[in-house]
Motif scaffolding. Structure first.
Motif, PDB file in Angstrom:
ATOM      1  N   GLY A 181       4.086  -3.707 -18.093  1.00 22.20           N
ATOM      2  CA  GLY A 181       5.336  -3.251 -18.323  1.00 22.20           C
ATOM      3  C   GLY A 181       6.361  -4.402 -19.093  1.00 22.20           C
ATOM      4  N   CYS A 182       7.430  -3.814 -19.460  1.00 21.66           N
ATOM      5  CA  CYS A 182       8.281  -4.986 -20.019  1.00 21.66           C
ATOM      6  C   CYS A 182       9.699  -4.948 -19.710  1.00 21.66           C
ATOM      7  CB  CYS A 182       8.344  -4.616 -21.510  1.00 21.66           C
ATOM      8  SG  CYS A 182       9.693  -5.124 -22.627  1.00 21.66           S
ATOM      9  N   ALA A 183      10.575  -5.904 -19.262  1.00 26.07           N
ATOM     10  CA  ALA A 183      11.691  -6.059 -18.647  1.00 26.07           C
ATOM     11  C   ALA A 183      12.875  -5.152 -19.519  1.00 26.07           C
ATOM     12  CB  ALA A 183      12.111  -7.161 -18.379  1.00 26.07           C
ATOM     13  N   TRP A 184      12.706  -5.408 -20.961  1.00 24.41           N
ATOM     14  CA  TRP A 184      13.615  -4.805 -21.797  1.00 24.41           C
ATOM     15  C   TRP A 184      13.451  -3.401 -21.708  1.00 24.41           C
ATOM     16  CZ3 TRP A 184      18.033  -4.007 -23.631  1.00 24.41           C
ATOM     17  CH2 TRP A 184      18.239  -3.604 -24.858  1.00 24.41           C
ATOM     18  N   ARG A 185      12.171  -2.836 -21.634  1.00 24.31           N
ATOM     19  CA  ARG A 185      11.922  -1.383 -21.771  1.00 24.31           C
ATOM     20  C   ARG A 185      12.246  -0.813 -20.556  1.00 24.31           C
ATOM     21  NH1 ARG A 185       9.227   2.499 -24.508  1.00 24.31           N
ATOM     22  NH2 ARG A 185       7.900   4.176 -23.253  1.00 24.31           N
ATOM     23  N   ALA A 186      12.297  -1.658 -19.232  1.00 23.19           N
ATOM     24  CA  ALA A 186      12.759  -0.946 -18.038  1.00 23.19           C
ATOM     25  C   ALA A 186      14.312  -1.091 -17.874  1.00 23.19           C
ATOM     26  CB  ALA A 186      11.899  -1.857 -16.976  1.00 23.19           C
ATOM     27  N   GLY A 190      13.655   2.729 -22.362  1.00 29.38           N
ATOM     28  CA  GLY A 190      13.064   2.886 -23.595  1.00 29.38           C
ATOM     29  C   GLY A 190      12.734   1.881 -24.442  1.00 29.38           C
ATOM     30  N   GLY A 191      13.701   0.811 -24.200  1.00 37.86           N
ATOM     31  CA  GLY A 191      13.053  -0.375 -25.098  1.00 37.86           C
ATOM     32  C   GLY A 191      13.084  -0.391 -26.578  1.00 37.86           C
ATOM     33  N   CYS A 192      12.403  -0.852 -27.236  1.00 38.02           N
ATOM     34  CA  CYS A 192      12.428  -0.950 -28.816  1.00 38.02           C
ATOM     35  C   CYS A 192      12.103   0.522 -29.294  1.00 38.02           C
ATOM     36  CB  CYS A 192      11.403  -2.128 -29.284  1.00 38.02           C
ATOM     37  SG  CYS A 192      11.643  -3.408 -28.585  1.00 38.02           S
ATOM     38  N   VAL A 193      12.526   0.808 -30.363  1.00 41.77           N
ATOM     39  CA  VAL A 193      12.569   2.249 -30.948  1.00 41.77           C
ATOM     40  C   VAL A 193      11.104   2.715 -31.113  1.00 41.77           C
ATOM     41  CG1 VAL A 193      12.740   1.984 -33.396  1.00 41.77           C
ATOM     42  CG2 VAL A 193      13.829   4.025 -32.221  1.00 41.77           C
ATOM     43  N   PHE A 194      10.182   1.669 -31.395  1.00 38.32           N
ATOM     44  CA  PHE A 194       8.635   2.229 -31.602  1.00 38.32           C
ATOM     45  C   PHE A 194       7.820   1.950 -30.280  1.00 38.32           C
ATOM     46  CE2 PHE A 194       9.942  -2.129 -33.064  1.00 38.32           C
ATOM     47  CZ  PHE A 194       9.129  -2.870 -32.237  1.00 38.32           C
ATOM     48  N   CYS A 195       8.413   1.557 -29.491  1.00 37.63           N
ATOM     49  CA  CYS A 195       7.745   1.261 -28.161  1.00 37.63           C
ATOM     50  C   CYS A 195       7.201   2.406 -27.420  1.00 37.63           C
ATOM     51  CB  CYS A 195       8.464   0.138 -27.103  1.00 37.63           C
ATOM     52  SG  CYS A 195       7.387  -0.233 -25.600  1.00 37.63           S
ATOM     53  N   ALA A 196       5.911   2.461 -27.112  1.00 31.11           N
ATOM     54  CA  ALA A 196       5.277   3.747 -26.500  1.00 31.11           C
ATOM     55  C   ALA A 196       4.588   3.333 -25.192  1.00 31.11           C
ATOM     56  CB  ALA A 196       4.431   4.237 -27.328  1.00 31.11           C
ATOM     57  N   ARG A 197       5.102   2.264 -24.567  1.00 34.62           N
ATOM     58  CA  ARG A 197       4.227   1.686 -23.322  1.00 34.62           C
ATOM     59  C   ARG A 197       4.535   3.017 -22.335  1.00 34.62           C
ATOM     60  NH1 ARG A 197       0.923  -1.456 -25.036  1.00 34.62           N
ATOM     61  NH2 ARG A 197       1.407  -3.548 -25.348  1.00 34.62           N
ATOM     62  N   MET A 198       3.596   3.076 -21.399  1.00 33.63           N
ATOM     63  CA  MET A 198       3.790   4.205 -20.477  1.00 33.63           C
ATOM     64  C   MET A 198       4.475   3.608 -19.204  1.00 33.63           C
ATOM     65  SD  MET A 198       0.015   4.498 -18.914  1.00 33.63           S
ATOM     66  CE  MET A 198      -1.143   3.332 -18.351  1.00 33.63           C
ATOM     67  N   SER A 230      -0.428  -8.918 -21.716  1.00 32.89           N
ATOM     68  CA  SER A 230       0.961  -8.480 -21.173  1.00 32.89           C
ATOM     69  C   SER A 230       2.091  -8.615 -22.549  1.00 32.89           C
ATOM     70  CB  SER A 230       1.427  -9.297 -19.968  1.00 32.89           C
ATOM     71  OG  SER A 230       0.483  -9.549 -18.998  1.00 32.89           O
ATOM     72  N   ASP A 231       3.008  -7.613 -22.234  1.00 33.30           N
ATOM     73  CA  ASP A 231       3.904  -7.649 -23.236  1.00 33.30           C
ATOM     74  C   ASP A 231       4.599  -8.963 -23.694  1.00 33.30           C
ATOM     75  OD1 ASP A 231       3.307  -5.072 -24.167  1.00 33.30           O
ATOM     76  OD2 ASP A 231       4.478  -4.486 -22.281  1.00 33.30           O
ATOM     77  N   ASN A 232       5.168  -9.635 -22.657  1.00 33.34           N
ATOM     78  CA  ASN A 232       5.864 -10.851 -22.722  1.00 33.34           C
ATOM     79  C   ASN A 232       5.571 -11.841 -21.661  1.00 33.34           C
ATOM     80  OD1 ASN A 232       7.788 -13.006 -23.106  1.00 33.34           O
ATOM     81  ND2 ASN A 232       9.541 -11.491 -22.709  1.00 33.34           N
ATOM     82  N   ALA A 260       4.887 -13.004 -26.920  1.00 32.06           N
ATOM     83  CA  ALA A 260       6.517 -13.536 -26.288  1.00 32.06           C
ATOM     84  C   ALA A 260       7.523 -12.907 -27.128  1.00 32.06           C
ATOM     85  CB  ALA A 260       6.401 -15.212 -26.525  1.00 32.06           C
ATOM     86  N   ARG A 261       8.717 -13.028 -26.631  1.00 30.49           N
ATOM     87  CA  ARG A 261       9.818 -12.552 -27.711  1.00 30.49           C
ATOM     88  C   ARG A 261      10.410 -13.947 -28.045  1.00 30.49           C
ATOM     89  NH1 ARG A 261      12.747  -7.386 -26.554  1.00 30.49           N
ATOM     90  NH2 ARG A 261      14.483  -8.548 -27.411  1.00 30.49           N
ATOM     91  N   ALA A 262      10.917 -14.067 -29.311  1.00 31.51           N
ATOM     92  CA  ALA A 262      11.308 -15.346 -30.014  1.00 31.51           C
ATOM     93  C   ALA A 262      12.400 -16.002 -29.201  1.00 31.51           C
ATOM     94  CB  ALA A 262      12.048 -14.888 -31.349  1.00 31.51           C
ATOM     95  N   ARG A 297      16.533  -1.473 -31.768  1.00 30.40           N
ATOM     96  CA  ARG A 297      16.959  -1.534 -30.641  1.00 30.40           C
ATOM     97  C   ARG A 297      16.070  -2.685 -29.727  1.00 30.40           C
ATOM     98  NH1 ARG A 297      18.085   3.475 -26.620  1.00 30.40           N
ATOM     99  NH2 ARG A 297      17.769   1.694 -25.415  1.00 30.40           N
ATOM    100  N   LYS A 298      15.942  -3.787 -30.530  1.00 28.91           N
ATOM    101  CA  LYS A 298      15.140  -5.216 -29.923  1.00 28.91           C
ATOM    102  C   LYS A 298      16.126  -5.622 -28.839  1.00 28.91           C
ATOM    103  CE  LYS A 298      11.921  -7.058 -31.043  1.00 28.91           C
ATOM    104  NZ  LYS A 298      10.714  -7.251 -30.479  1.00 28.91           N
ATOM    105  N   GLY A 299      17.347  -5.271 -28.564  1.00 29.18           N
ATOM    106  CA  GLY A 299      17.805  -5.934 -27.468  1.00 29.18           C
ATOM    107  C   GLY A 299      18.832  -6.972 -27.897  1.00 29.18           C
TER     108      GLY A 299
HETATM  109  S1  SF4 Z   1       7.913  -3.330 -28.088  1.00 29.29           S
HETATM  110 FE1  SF4 Z   1       7.670  -4.953 -26.720  1.00 29.29          FE
HETATM  111  S2  SF4 Z   1       9.836  -5.874 -26.241  1.00 29.29           S
HETATM  112 FE2  SF4 Z   1       9.870  -3.767 -27.067  1.00 29.29          FE
HETATM  113  S3  SF4 Z   1      10.258  -2.584 -25.248  1.00 29.29           S
HETATM  114 FE3  SF4 Z   1       8.099  -2.392 -25.902  1.00 29.29          FE
HETATM  115  S4  SF4 Z   1       6.922  -3.956 -24.667  1.00 29.29           S
HETATM  116 FE4  SF4 Z   1       9.252  -4.443 -24.679  1.00 29.29          FE
END
Ligand code: SF4
Length: 425
Positions: A181-186, A190-198, A230-232, A260-262, A297-299
């Motif tokens: 998982g990813c802290a930003w999505r949690a 929903g996180g980034c608009v294209f992110c489809a993590r379950m 892992s995502d980050n 990583a995130r930048a 929606r990159k945060g």
């Molecule tokens: S694309 Fe990466 S940074 Fe963005 S919500 Fe998904 S896992 Fe997190």
């Protein structure tokens, strides 16, 4: 491997076979299925191979296997898959779907527990036809055994990974994960608009357990290159420093690649990154237009300045930077596309090692997919099998202010740069 290890720990008499579509052609998998006639078939499709997964599911039903699906794609489309392939459908080939973590649910499915008692399970009620969603539960990752790589022939993976690792000097390349998982999505639901993590939450594994796994991969398989998928790598309060604390003195460190995130690539972290022998970092830089970072929606921590700083810092430390970009952000325009192209050139001058420009793909389970489904009426309602190119085209038509061909023109210009990782033609 994680599922197989979980079963091995609990059912030593079970014969478990992993038929990996990276190694085997679909025809070989179907032949093998006929030969071994398994009682249970588990499938983890992605949207590129879902059609093949259905072929395997249908074949499995012919030989009277029970069939279950899991993973990101099946989690996001559980209702649609079961409506079209469940027990009451004309194409019945799937008995149930697992949402999220599969280890315990798969085990209980194999044991034959009543479906209503299995957490994370989704299934179609016989006769009534409606889809039942059981409660979901996330496992404690620290209670899972280290995945047993001996359940496959690891040498085969070394052979195929040679093509994937960017420096051929690494010969024995394996994967592990430090978190799910990813802290930003949690946090943002929903996180980034294209992110489809379950995963809806973000869970870390104990640094001690990861060190034990790394030691196992290095000593048992002589791994010389590890990729934390892992995502980050920097996610999780205090996790990075804790891991650094116990890993920095480990004497057999292989080279490592991470995501990583930048904004996490800071002066303070650089020394630690180098000490851990992290030599390759993949970063979702996405766009050269600050406003598009917002529409993607990159945060709040994502910025053009942070992207530039990250590339500069990595260059000065001799660490490879791999930038991923997304063309086709919501409200993408000719101007914003141009900014992205110019930004890639600028980052190249700052020392970006390699870059990948992708067209936004609205994967099922992403916000982009939900937006598209809402906008297109009945077109994608109740659908589980998609024409990917059509979906991308529809996304661009409905959400961008630039045409698909214009996006492709810009993307193709970049493919001739020597450090482009992607070829469109
Ligand atoms: S694309 Fe990466 S940074 Fe963005 S919500 Fe998904 S896992 Fe997190």
């Amino acid at each position: 491997l994680s599922l197989a290890t979980y079963l091995r720990d609990r059912m030593s008499e079970a014969e478990i076979r992993i038929l990996d579509g990276q190694m085997l052609k679909i025809s070989d998998i179907l032949k093998e299925l006929d030969r071994i006639t398994p009682d249970i078939v588990g499938l983890g499709p992605i949207w590129l191979n879902y059609k093949n997964a259905l072929a395997i599911a249908r074949q499995s039903k012919k030989i009277k296997s029970r069939v279950i699906m899991g993973g990101h794609y099946a989690t996001g489309l559980a209702k649609e898959i079961l409506a079209n392939r469940g027990i009451c459908s004309d194409d019945y080939c799937i008995d149930a779907i697992i949402q999220g973590d599969g280890e315990e649910a798969f085990y209980q499915f194999i044991l034959g527990l009543p479906f209503k008692k299995i957490k994370n399970l989704v299934y179609q009620k016989p006769k009534a036809g409606f889809i039942e969603f059981n409660k979901t539960e996330s496992l404690d990752l620290n209670n899972l055994s280290i995945s047993d790589r001996n359940m496959v022939d690891v040498e085969n993976y070394f052979r195929i990974s040679k093509k994937k690792v960017l420096k051929p000097s690494y010969k024995r390349h394996l994967y592990f994960y430090s978190k799910k998982g990813c802290a930003w999505r949690a946090f943002s639901k929903g996180g980034c608009v294209f992110c489809a993590r379950m995963y809806k939450d973000m869970r870390t594994r104990n640094p001690e357990l990861i060190l034990e796994e790394i030691d196992y991969l290095v000593k048992k398989f002589k791994a010389d290159f590890l990729w934390d998928v892992s995502d980050n790598f920097f996610d999780g309060k205090g996790w990075f420093d804790k891991f650094y604390g116990i890993y920095k003195d480990y004497p057999f460190k292989p080279t490592m690649r991470i995501y990583a995130r930048a904004n996490d690539i800071t002066e303070e972290n650089m020394k630690k990154i180098a000490d851990m022998k992290i030599k390759q970092i993949i970063i979702g830089l996405e766009t050269g237009d600050q406003r598009k970072l917002i529409s993607l929606r990159k945060g709040p921590t994502a910025s053009i300045a942070a992207s530039k700083k990250a590339i500069k810092l990595l260059k000065s430390a001799g660490i490879s930077s791999y930038g991923f970009f997304v063309f086709g952000a919501p409200n993408e325009t000719k101007e914003s596309l141009k900014k992205s192209v110019e930004f890639i050139h600028e980052l190249n001058e700052l020392g970006m090692t390699k870059f990948w420009p992708h067209i936004l793909e609205p994967y099922p389970n992403s916000q982009a997919f939900h937006l598209l489904r809402k906008r297109t009426g009945d077109k994608y309602k109740n659908v589980d099998l998609f024409d990917k190119d059509q979906v991308i085209n529809d996304w661009v038509k409905n959400f961008c202010r630039v045409s698909f061909s214009e996006i492709m023109t810009q993307a193709r210009k970049l493919e001739f740069l020597p450090n482009s990782g992607y070829k469109y033609s």
